[in-house]
Design a protein around this motif. Sequence first.
Motif, short mmCIF file in Angstrom:
data_model
loop_
_atom_site.label_atom_id
_atom_site.label_comp_id
_atom_site.label_asym_id
_atom_site.label_seq_id
_atom_site.Cartn_x
_atom_site.Cartn_y
_atom_site.Cartn_z
N GLU A 36 0.84 -1.20 0.00
CA GLU A 36 0.00 0.00 0.00
C GLU A 36 0.88 1.26 0.00
OE1 GLU A 36 -2.38 -3.42 1.18
OE2 GLU A 36 -0.47 -2.71 1.92
N GLN A 37 1.94 1.23 0.78
CA GLN A 37 2.87 2.36 0.81
C GLN A 37 3.56 2.51 -0.55
OE1 GLN A 37 6.10 1.93 3.62
NE2 GLN A 37 6.27 4.13 3.90
N GLN A 40 1.21 4.17 -3.04
CA GLN A 40 1.16 5.62 -2.83
C GLN A 40 2.34 6.29 -3.52
OE1 GLN A 40 0.98 6.25 1.40
NE2 GLN A 40 -1.22 5.88 1.49
N CYS A 43 1.88 6.20 -7.37
CA CYS A 43 0.86 7.11 -7.89
C CYS A 43 1.48 8.39 -8.44
CB CYS A 43 -0.16 7.46 -6.81
SG CYS A 43 -1.35 6.15 -6.50
#
Length: 81
Positions: A36-37, A40, A43
């Motif tokens: 998930e990190q 981010q 992105c």
Amino acid sequence: MYRVALVVENNKDLRALAVALLEETDLRVVEASSAEQAVQYLCYNAGDVAFLFSDVKLPCVMDGVDLARTSGLSGRGSEPS
């Protein structure tokens, strides 16, 4: 533009080892402790990432295979097995 190696590993000792080895290359190394990190980071910086090094069995919702598929980087090199 930087060429980045993104290291994704939840175990801090293994992550530190991978980072230390990759810092010997011409790549700038970025660390993430979860998929998930890493997402981010990707992105905003996916175009800079030349190398994705990920644990396959990450403990959160996404594992390393999910991350490779989601990142879009798997089509630029070898697909995880």
